[in-house]
Design an enzyme around this catalytic site. Structure first.
Site, PDB file in Angstrom:
ATOM      1  N   HIS A   1      -8.215   7.816  -1.341  1.00 44.29           N
ATOM      2  CA  HIS A   1      -7.121   7.320  -0.521  1.00 44.29           C
ATOM      3  C   HIS A   1      -5.880   7.048  -1.396  1.00 44.29           C
ATOM      4  O   HIS A   1      -5.092   7.960  -1.605  1.00 44.29           O
ATOM      5  CB  HIS A   1      -7.617   6.076   0.228  1.00 44.29           C
ATOM      6  CG  HIS A   1      -6.718   5.605   1.302  1.00 44.29           C
ATOM      7  ND1 HIS A   1      -7.172   4.980   2.438  1.00 44.29           N
ATOM      8  CD2 HIS A   1      -5.372   5.647   1.418  1.00 44.29           C
ATOM      9  CE1 HIS A   1      -6.151   4.669   3.211  1.00 44.29           C
ATOM     10  NE2 HIS A   1      -5.054   5.065   2.615  1.00 44.29           N
TER      11      HIS A   1
ATOM     12  N   ASP B   1       0.341  -4.928 -20.537  1.00 40.06           N
ATOM     13  CA  ASP B   1       1.368  -5.914 -20.198  1.00 40.06           C
ATOM     14  C   ASP B   1       1.212  -6.422 -18.764  1.00 40.06           C
ATOM     15  O   ASP B   1       1.753  -7.477 -18.424  1.00 40.06           O
ATOM     16  CB  ASP B   1       2.769  -5.288 -20.356  1.00 40.06           C
ATOM     17  CG  ASP B   1       3.208  -5.178 -21.818  1.00 40.06           C
ATOM     18  OD1 ASP B   1       2.709  -5.946 -22.651  1.00 40.06           O
ATOM     19  OD2 ASP B   1       4.068  -4.321 -22.113  1.00 40.06           O
TER      20      ASP B   1
ATOM     21  N   HIS C   1       0.867  -1.181   0.000  1.00 44.88           N
ATOM     22  CA  HIS C   1       0.000   0.000   0.000  1.00 44.88           C
ATOM     23  C   HIS C   1       0.894   1.218   0.000  1.00 44.88           C
ATOM     24  O   HIS C   1       1.845   1.298   0.775  1.00 44.88           O
ATOM     25  CB  HIS C   1      -0.887   0.006   1.237  1.00 44.88           C
ATOM     26  CG  HIS C   1      -1.626   1.299   1.419  1.00 44.88           C
ATOM     27  ND1 HIS C   1      -2.378   1.872   0.423  1.00 44.88           N
ATOM     28  CD2 HIS C   1      -1.707   2.139   2.485  1.00 44.88           C
ATOM     29  CE1 HIS C   1      -2.901   3.008   0.864  1.00 44.88           C
ATOM     30  NE2 HIS C   1      -2.500   3.186   2.115  1.00 44.88           N
TER      31      HIS C   1
ATOM     32  N   HIS D   1       0.965   5.787  -0.996  1.00 44.82           N
ATOM     33  CA  HIS D   1       0.282   6.999  -1.433  1.00 44.82           C
ATOM     34  C   HIS D   1       1.055   7.567  -2.624  1.00 44.82           C
ATOM     35  O   HIS D   1       1.214   8.789  -2.736  1.00 44.82           O
ATOM     36  CB  HIS D   1       0.209   8.018  -0.296  1.00 44.82           C
ATOM     37  CG  HIS D   1      -0.728   7.631   0.809  1.00 44.82           C
ATOM     38  ND1 HIS D   1      -1.290   8.534   1.672  1.00 44.82           N
ATOM     39  CD2 HIS D   1      -1.211   6.422   1.183  1.00 44.82           C
ATOM     40  CE1 HIS D   1      -2.066   7.900   2.554  1.00 44.82           C
ATOM     41  NE2 HIS D   1      -2.029   6.621   2.282  1.00 44.82           N
TER      42      HIS D   1
ATOM     43  N   TYR E   1       6.917 -13.777 -23.816  1.00 39.92           N
ATOM     44  CA  TYR E   1       7.821 -12.683 -23.444  1.00 39.92           C
ATOM     45  C   TYR E   1       8.812 -13.175 -22.390  1.00 39.92           C
ATOM     46  O   TYR E   1       8.455 -13.989 -21.541  1.00 39.92           O
ATOM     47  CB  TYR E   1       7.002 -11.517 -22.889  1.00 39.92           C
ATOM     48  CG  TYR E   1       7.820 -10.322 -22.467  1.00 39.92           C
ATOM     49  CD1 TYR E   1       8.103  -9.297 -23.360  1.00 39.92           C
ATOM     50  CD2 TYR E   1       8.304 -10.224 -21.171  1.00 39.92           C
ATOM     51  CE1 TYR E   1       8.841  -8.189 -22.967  1.00 39.92           C
ATOM     52  CE2 TYR E   1       9.055  -9.125 -20.771  1.00 39.92           C
ATOM     53  CZ  TYR E   1       9.317  -8.115 -21.672  1.00 39.92           C
ATOM     54  OH  TYR E   1      10.057  -7.020 -21.272  1.00 39.92           O
TER      55      TYR E   1
END
Lengths: 231, 231, 231, 231
Positions: D170, D121, D96, D98, D228
């Site tokens: 958020h 991708d 997580h 910001h 790939y």
């Protein structure tokens, strides 16, 4: 080391941190601290290059902003700092920068509405922008009046929950419990100014975040119910 | 070290500072200085990579922009510098860059209005953008004519108070009392171009800052009433 | 060192320079070179991290894009490079990146009009964006067809004067006389994409720069009449 | 070194990489990993500065998010991580942040449509933004409910193909097969958020990329038909 020497070191470090964080280029910023017992402000000298700055260059002024000690003239913004220290007795440190994202909002004469939790973690509502100053305020004791327009309508409680303001057509002031905390708030302000700018360009009619969410984030980090961090 | 050798060192340092400040990539810029007594301009050579540049690579030209001494060809913009030195006898240094924020305004053909105190601290009014050049000006002595369109309508007083101009569809020129001062003004210009861009995108109908505030900021740093810095 | 070993070193250096210039993060890019005498392409291996890349990891392929030598699989974009080398016999190097400013234009499906002299110094007109590919082109030999849509309507003369193209919904390819030159053009393209983005946001109806000015700048750096640099 | 000690080291490295990649400033982020056999989550402590972080500071929690071992309180977002680990049994790591570009989209309450191959991708469709949370969800077990709104309507298959979500007002959460993979996805997300922002400002009515192209790019890197990289 006595208190003033220690404060000079703190204020010096706060000023240098403004440069390291990219908030200040050239000589465009200043940080100060206050010794509340003795009523003495310690602040960066005016227009000295950061590369040459040393802790003992910091200037000591009284609470009116008049120089008390130091080999240099204090920052030209000293009277603004003094006005804030007088109005808000809990402040221990203040910074002023022309950090570019916050300055863009200030130049547009717009406060920064709370659009997300990053904002709510630090600032309890819209970061205000001052009104334009009157010609007489500009031509007279301009720097002291700059402090006064910030203070207008701010109580000490407001200043606790809103440790920043934008001066119209100018740039941000931030404050905190000590000089380092004021710098920290200026770092956060700049990041928030960036995010807010980009989210309103995505959605021009974006309303402020929900009041409940602002409360939740501000209050989980501040005040008696806080549970963020190692407290 | 004679004056020309000293000036070569200064001009070299100014050119390298443009790179260090991020205003120039590849070979997209040049700084020069002038020895007013001898009427000699010292300027960066054309198209040489900055990593390989040394002080003695700087080229000496006369006030017409003709090479007088040096192992390299002078910057292709030498005639533009020469035109500015001739028109403004107080200039001691000039820089030209394609710094991206200032170039964006120049490419749009727009001057940068004064929106805040950062601008007012350095530039006394709107930073002008030149008119488009006529086909005949472009096909002929293009670089000299580029200097001429900058000079149009600028007096020496204007040049003192407005040490920058944007060339239409091209990029900025800045100047100052010496090469280092010209570089300093190009750093400031780029930051102001960034701030102005972002504040007009926030508020598209933003008027210029108040005339009183522009006066206050410009005049507290420049001229007989200045009180900013350690003067 | 034979030619292929030398070319591997050049291609390795070109790939690393894409990272150093900030044009490639993670594994999002590739540079190649060609030995025209032997008809062999040298290209980065597919999906190998740049930090672990060494010159001898470079893969050799024939002009059809089939691997000839090397311990790794070649870049998944090898067939695109091969298509360009076949179509434009003067190319010596090619790069592909997802550099963010150029990619923004490509994702919008828009070419980059010439708005200023920085553009005109390198690219003789609008940097084209390819058409959308048809479902059958995507589901079949996608990478080869990607090369084909770039080539559509480009002559070798066009490729000389326009060493870049944007692939629709994808990102830029650039080329040059050798791998290093191709990288150089990708650096320039990214800077131009930045400037063009910002100037059209300042003035949404901005027309391309004057044809005379584009000619002047392109031709003072390229072709028989060039006078920029130490030529 | 037992599994938990190894996981602490991995989680520590993932947290530090968030800072090195510029996705986290101050204390604004966290990464975690899970030992599926023992049902134990390892996560960053709450509000500790990154400069002082060490592997043994990582906190161990059970799958309900309750601390099991460690000298510090776990991240205030632990309950969000726990909700995701419970809902998606294949996840091995979560981050997580910001990060500012992704946060701008989240603050605007907008998902990020797929506009180009960089997106395709990694993310198979629009990166979703959660609905606003109800006042009761915010005032109660806010962090656990934050996890729940991410999970709404996501199956495990969805979570595999869409390793990111934006939380309304958020910021982003990303996940992957281990903590490092989750960090990798957060790096990609930030870059995609930047590109998407700029391309829709160029063309405000831009539709998502062609479905065929999204399929091609996602499936050439993921699943049984992938070609790939060095697989």
């Amino acid at each position: 080391m006595d208190n003033i020497a220690r404060l000079k070191e703190e204020v010096y470090q706060a000023n240098m941190e403004l440069v390291r964080k990219g908030l200040v280029i050239l000589t465009w910023g200043n940080a100060s601290g206050i010794d509340r017992e003795r009523g003495l402000i310690v602040i960066k000298p005016s227009g000295v290059e950061y590369e040459k700055l040393r802790p003992d260059h910091m200037v000591v002024a009284d609470i009116q902003g008049n120089k008390v000690e130091g080999g240099f003239k204090p920052s030209s913004d000293t009277a603004t700092h003094a006005a804030l220290y007088k109005a808000f007795p809990e402040l221990g440190g203040i910074t002023h920068t022309h950090s570019p994202w916050a300055a863009a909002w200030a130049q547009a004469g717009m406060g920064i509405p709370p659009y997300g939790t990053t904002h709510g973690d630090y600032f309890y509502g819209e970061i205000p922008c001052t009104r334009k100053m009157a010609p007489g305020e500009i031509s007279g004791e301009y720097e002291a009046r700059t402090g006064d327009v910030i203070v207008e309508g701010f109580s000490q409680t407001d200043a606790d929950r809103m440790p920043a303001a934008l001066v119209h057509s100018h740039g941000p002031f931030t404050w905190g419990k000590d000089p380092w905390d004021a710098v920290h708030n200026s770092v956060v302000l700049e990041e928030i100014a960036f995010m807010a700018w980009h989210c309103i360009k995505l959605k021009p009619d974006l309303p402020p975040m929900q009041a409940e969410l602002l409360d939740k984030h501000y209050l989980r980090k501040h005040g008696p119910g806080a549970y963020y961090g190692q407290h």
